[in-house]
Design an enzyme around this catalytic site. Structure first.
Site, short mmCIF file in Angstrom:
data_model
loop_
_atom_site.label_atom_id
_atom_site.label_comp_id
_atom_site.label_asym_id
_atom_site.label_seq_id
_atom_site.Cartn_x
_atom_site.Cartn_y
_atom_site.Cartn_z
N TRP A 193 13.88 -119.49 20.24
CA TRP A 193 12.79 -120.06 20.05
C TRP A 193 11.61 -118.78 20.61
CZ3 TRP A 193 10.08 -121.34 25.21
CH2 TRP A 193 10.99 -121.36 26.18
N THR A 228 4.98 -119.34 30.30
CA THR A 228 5.76 -119.45 30.33
C THR A 228 6.37 -118.11 29.13
OG1 THR A 228 6.11 -121.57 29.49
CG2 THR A 228 7.17 -120.44 28.15
N LYS A 231 23.95 -127.41 22.60
CA LYS A 231 23.34 -126.82 22.52
C LYS A 231 22.95 -125.78 22.37
CE LYS A 231 20.61 -131.20 23.77
NZ LYS A 231 19.49 -131.24 23.12
N GLU A 251 22.14 -129.67 33.73
CA GLU A 251 22.01 -128.55 32.25
C GLU A 251 23.01 -127.23 33.11
OE1 GLU A 251 18.71 -128.99 30.36
OE2 GLU A 251 18.50 -126.90 29.65
N GLU A 259 20.72 -117.98 29.39
CA GLU A 259 19.53 -117.56 28.13
C GLU A 259 19.10 -116.65 28.11
OE1 GLU A 259 16.57 -121.39 28.90
OE2 GLU A 259 16.83 -120.13 30.71
#
Ligand SMILES: *[C@@H]1O[C@H](CO)[C@@H](O)[C@H](O)[C@H]1NC(C)=O
Ligand SMILES: *[C@@H]1O[C@H](CO)[C@@H](O)[C@H](O)[C@H]1NC(C)=O
Length: 296
Positions: A205, A215, A201, A117, A121
């Protein structure tokens, strides 16, 4: 770097969800991947939807100014989509604007079936930053893979986010300027270097959607959904594919780029276009914590 945080807190759920949904070619025999059978590909989302892409969760809107819009209005929203095809080394450029909103994560991710990957972000609370990250063969061990780069006003200004991905190195560029390079050897001697056919992708979210405390802290805190909508935009996306092919097959279970067979014409093999055997950790995260069944 949400994966590091997810790893520390959520790994059991991730692993079980991943095992449940994936066909990992380093563990078993999987169908071939549909390849991008051209050296250059471009999609202009200001012209609307494209059959080369499919929503994996939620919905997107399209308009002439902002292209693709992913909007979060409420805690259960997590719009995500992926390319129907894979490519095998090359360059990916996204012209994008990140979503605002504390705790909101916007992503442009390249991901393979054995969970290599390469990521961009953005955190909604950090409008002048973007994080880069990578994973090899799903190794989520917390370490030093992620980095944070400076970008001016990522939520209101279009920027060019480019990843140049070769078998020797990966370089992330913002508006043409290289901001980070990962050498093959620097990823556990190459073993954890991303090197298998990827699909693209895109999505957004909220860490508040079932995220652990770690998180949520990584993402900058709880999202205040009363401040919604939170929207990410992608105007266009272009790919150069260094190894155009109608399909890609893992020749063995090493996950090495040397094992990948590029097929130039349609093979009589089961193909997995549209199937969900490759789930990013974002997908799995959402699935695991929203109790969503097989939507990806
Ligand atoms: C996973 O990553 C860690 C940290 O980079 C590394 O020490 C470890 O060897 C890797 N594991 C495998 C199986 O490659
Ligand atoms: C984006 O930047 C790359 C270099 O990083 C450049 O080659 C490409 O032409 C740029 N694309 C657009 C649409 O500006």
């Amino acid at each position: 770097m949400h994966f590091n945080h997810l790893t520390g807190f959520l790994l059991p759920a991730l692993v079980s969800a991943q095992t449940f949904t994936s066909c990992d070619p380093t563990k078993k025999t999987c169908g071939s991947d549909v390849g991008l059978n051209q050296a250059k590909y471009n999609v202009d989302f200001t012209k609307g939807t494209s059959k080369d892409w499919k929503m994996t969760y939620g919905t997107a809107k399209y308009d002439r100014t902002n292209g693709l819009s992913f909007t979060i209005n409420k805690i259960t929203d997590a719009p995500t989509m992926q390319s129907e095809f894979y490519f095998f080394f090359g360059t990916v450029t996204a012209i994008a604007k990140a979503s605002p909103g504390t705790g909101i994560v916007s992503c442009v991710i390249l991901e393979s079936d054995d969970l290599d990957e390469i990521d961009w972000e953005w955190l909604g609370g950090q409008p002048n930053q973007v994080q880069t990250n990578y994973f090899g063969k799903g190794n989520t061990t917390s370490y030093d893979r992620g980095s944070t780069e400076t970008v001016q006003d990522a939520q209101n200004t279009w920027h060019n986010y480019t990843i140049q991905w070769t078998s020797a190195f990966t370089t992330w560029y913002i508006d043409g300027a290289p901001v980070r390079t990962l050498q093959y050897a620097d990823a556990v001697g190459g073993a954890n270097y991303p090197q298998t056919p990827m699909r693209v992708k895109l999505g957004t979210w909220s860490a508040s959607t079932g995220g652990s405390q770690g998180t949520i802290e990584w993402a900058g805190g709880q999202t205040n959904f009363a401040q919604a909508p939170f929207t990410m935009h992608v105007k266009s996306l272009s790919i150069t594919n260094s190894n155009p092919g109608s399909s890609y097959v893992y020749g063995d279970r090493t996950g090495s780029f040397k094992s990948i067979k590029v097929q130039k014409k349609l093979a009589n093999l089961p193909e997995n276009v549209g199937d969900d055997h490759s789930n990013s950790y974002v997908d799995v995260f959402i699935k695991a914590f929203m109790g969503v069944p097989d939507l990806f």
